[in-house]
Design a protein around this motif. Sequence first.
Motif, short mmCIF file in Angstrom:
data_model
loop_
_atom_site.label_atom_id
_atom_site.label_comp_id
_atom_site.label_asym_id
_atom_site.label_seq_id
_atom_site.Cartn_x
_atom_site.Cartn_y
_atom_site.Cartn_z
N TRP A 93 -7.25 9.53 -37.30
CA TRP A 93 -7.27 9.32 -35.85
C TRP A 93 -6.76 7.91 -35.52
CZ3 TRP A 93 -8.89 12.32 -31.60
CH2 TRP A 93 -9.06 11.63 -30.41
N GLU A 94 -7.26 6.92 -36.22
CA GLU A 94 -6.84 5.54 -35.97
C GLU A 94 -5.34 5.39 -36.20
OE1 GLU A 94 -8.49 3.12 -34.65
OE2 GLU A 94 -10.29 4.38 -34.46
N LYS A 95 -4.83 6.04 -37.23
CA LYS A 95 -3.40 6.00 -37.51
C LYS A 95 -2.62 6.63 -36.36
CE LYS A 95 0.03 7.43 -40.97
NZ LYS A 95 0.24 8.16 -42.25
N GLY A 96 -3.13 7.76 -35.84
CA GLY A 96 -2.46 8.42 -34.72
C GLY A 96 -2.45 7.57 -33.47
N SER A 114 -5.92 4.06 -21.78
CA SER A 114 -7.29 4.23 -22.27
C SER A 114 -7.26 5.06 -23.55
CB SER A 114 -8.14 4.94 -21.22
OG SER A 114 -7.70 6.29 -21.05
N ASP A 115 -8.34 5.01 -24.31
CA ASP A 115 -8.43 5.83 -25.53
C ASP A 115 -8.27 7.30 -25.21
OD1 ASP A 115 -8.79 3.56 -27.01
OD2 ASP A 115 -10.97 3.75 -27.15
N GLU A 116 -8.81 7.72 -24.08
CA GLU A 116 -8.73 9.13 -23.68
C GLU A 116 -7.28 9.53 -23.40
OE1 GLU A 116 -10.57 10.78 -19.89
OE2 GLU A 116 -12.10 11.26 -21.37
N GLN A 117 -6.53 8.64 -22.76
CA GLN A 117 -5.12 8.93 -22.47
C GLN A 117 -4.30 8.99 -23.76
OE1 GLN A 117 -4.54 5.69 -19.75
NE2 GLN A 117 -4.69 7.01 -17.94
N LEU A 118 -4.59 8.09 -24.69
CA LEU A 118 -3.89 8.13 -25.97
C LEU A 118 -4.23 9.40 -26.75
CD1 LEU A 118 -4.27 4.41 -27.11
CD2 LEU A 118 -2.16 5.57 -26.41
N ALA A 119 -5.49 9.83 -26.67
CA ALA A 119 -5.87 11.08 -27.34
C ALA A 119 -5.14 12.26 -26.73
CB ALA A 119 -7.38 11.27 -27.23
N THR A 120 -4.97 12.24 -25.42
CA THR A 120 -4.21 13.31 -24.76
C THR A 120 -2.77 13.31 -25.25
OG1 THR A 120 -5.60 13.16 -22.77
CG2 THR A 120 -3.46 14.23 -22.54
N TYR A 121 -2.16 12.13 -25.33
CA TYR A 121 -0.78 12.03 -25.82
C TYR A 121 -0.67 12.57 -27.24
CZ TYR A 121 3.60 9.98 -27.44
OH TYR A 121 4.85 9.81 -27.97
N MET A 122 -1.65 12.26 -28.09
CA MET A 122 -1.62 12.72 -29.48
C MET A 122 -1.63 14.24 -29.57
SD MET A 122 -4.29 9.90 -30.96
CE MET A 122 -4.71 10.85 -32.42
N ASN A 123 -2.24 14.91 -28.59
CA ASN A 123 -2.37 16.36 -28.62
C ASN A 123 -1.29 17.08 -27.83
OD1 ASN A 123 -4.80 16.77 -30.21
ND2 ASN A 123 -5.90 15.77 -28.54
N TYR A 167 -2.35 14.87 -15.93
CA TYR A 167 -1.96 16.26 -15.73
C TYR A 167 -2.16 17.07 -17.01
CZ TYR A 167 1.26 20.24 -15.65
OH TYR A 167 1.81 21.48 -15.78
N TRP A 168 -1.70 16.51 -18.12
CA TRP A 168 -1.81 17.23 -19.39
C TRP A 168 -3.26 17.30 -19.88
CZ3 TRP A 168 1.12 20.52 -21.87
CH2 TRP A 168 2.47 20.59 -21.52
N LYS A 169 -4.04 16.31 -19.56
CA LYS A 169 -5.46 16.37 -19.92
C LYS A 169 -6.12 17.56 -19.27
CE LYS A 169 -9.78 13.98 -19.07
NZ LYS A 169 -10.42 12.83 -18.37
N ARG A 170 -5.82 17.79 -17.98
CA ARG A 170 -6.39 18.94 -17.28
C ARG A 170 -5.83 20.25 -17.83
NH1 ARG A 170 -5.36 15.51 -12.72
NH2 ARG A 170 -3.52 16.72 -12.20
N GLU A 174 -10.30 21.83 -22.69
CA GLU A 174 -11.21 21.39 -23.74
C GLU A 174 -10.80 21.95 -25.10
OE1 GLU A 174 -14.70 22.92 -22.02
OE2 GLU A 174 -15.13 21.14 -20.86
N ASP A 175 -9.51 22.31 -25.22
CA ASP A 175 -9.04 22.89 -26.47
C ASP A 175 -8.79 21.83 -27.54
OD1 ASP A 175 -9.13 25.28 -25.20
OD2 ASP A 175 -7.00 25.34 -24.73
N PHE A 176 -8.67 20.56 -27.12
CA PHE A 176 -8.38 19.50 -28.07
C PHE A 176 -9.37 18.36 -27.87
CE2 PHE A 176 -4.40 21.70 -27.34
CZ PHE A 176 -3.94 21.90 -28.63
N PRO A 177 -9.70 17.65 -28.94
CA PRO A 177 -10.64 16.53 -28.80
C PRO A 177 -10.03 15.37 -28.04
CG PRO A 177 -9.71 16.57 -31.02
CD PRO A 177 -9.24 17.83 -30.32
#
Length: 444
Positions: A93-96, A114-123, A167-170, A174-177
């Motif tokens: 995760w940290e690498k991503g 934010s960490d949440e936005q980066l997590a969305t980008y990763m997915n 937009y992509w988060k919505r 909840e399919d991705f962390p």
Amino acid sequence: MQRSELDRHLLEFIDLLREGGISVNLTEFQDALQGLTLIGMEDKSRVEGILQSTLVKSVNQLPWFQEVFRVFFAPPEAKSAWQKEAQEKAASWEKGVAQSREELRFQGEELKFSDEQLATYMNLPEAEKERLKQFLERSEEGTRNGMQLDHSFQPMVEKMLHGSLEYWKRKLGEDFPITPPGQEGLLSEAQRAMRQKEMHYLTKDLKDIPPEEWPEVSKLIRRLSRRLASQVSRRLGQGKRGSLDMRRTVRENLRYGGVLLKQTYRKRRKGKPRFVLVCDMSGSMLKYTEFILQFIYGLTSLVSGIETYVFASHLVNITSKLRGAQTFQGMLNTSMTDLVGEFGGGTNFAVSLEELHEHYGSSLSRRTVLFILSDAQTLEGEKAAAYLRKTRSKVREIIWLNTLPEKRWKDVRAIELFQPYCQMFECNTLGHLQDILKKSPGFV
């Protein structure tokens, strides 16, 4: 095991319970400790019984308790493997995150996410990632009045990307962390098992779910209902003030190489959608009664002003009976007890729609989104289709959630008659309901 060591292990167990939302106070801790002291730790089933009876307050908490107990009392080699896996996931995760920060730069400078936005980008799908990177490249090369864009445009670029990621988060739902995995192996394994259970519930036909599993299923229905409710509140129109309209802004700025120079905004659309829910409680739908009732409770507890009707051979308005119900059981006690004798027989959707128009016609307007939950097996199909056509001409949209498997629709003549006047979806699993909310955000 010494008393002090027992204290420490019990506190560790309670910490895991709290991670899943089970609160434990000092009195409950002392009761559990006293019980374990009396019976000892040799008999695993008795230990589980003591902990469950002293720490679990409701049946909804039981699945999480069971998973925590399983992992906490697992063999050492299993715990070691889970710990190693959790640490590897955290490192990945940290690498991503680091790679995402590197990819999302403007003129060599790191953008603020934010960490949440980066997590969305990763997915994101790879094609969408590539689109965002190309946007950044075009923006770096863009000019205004013949001059190269400088760092002063960075806030606008960030705002553009933030809008896209929201937009992509919505859309991903909840399919991705969207939170980083923990390095604690026991917690990670318990959470993985709970997600696996959810996937099982999402794909299982609702009529086949046994009573003891419904508390967990009800939480998923409520979560999906919350997503639907949020779609209602999020419905927006175009305007001069409000939040940034990302899609229109992109189109308007293509001439500038994708750089955000001209902004268009959205405002809340006048005439918030009005929900009307009509549920089939006839004999052919009895096996889905639990789902129907949970769906009614989930929506009515989250969306204010929703009107709710149930029908079999005729229509019954239960809107007033649902007001004030604080819990699912409270809804059953106040709303459904005196209706038991009304349902379970044949279906006449034509009569029910006729009564809807005759007695509750004011509920049908261009603001109305009508939800119908039924298998469409009814008497007087042609008459019902005529009323459905009349209904469609008055409302914004009709969404039909059909519990009958789609492969059997060809065998039900009424379905062919109804389909031109509604959006009909197969809906006999929670996975179906989740997919419907993904595919059709526009119906609200």
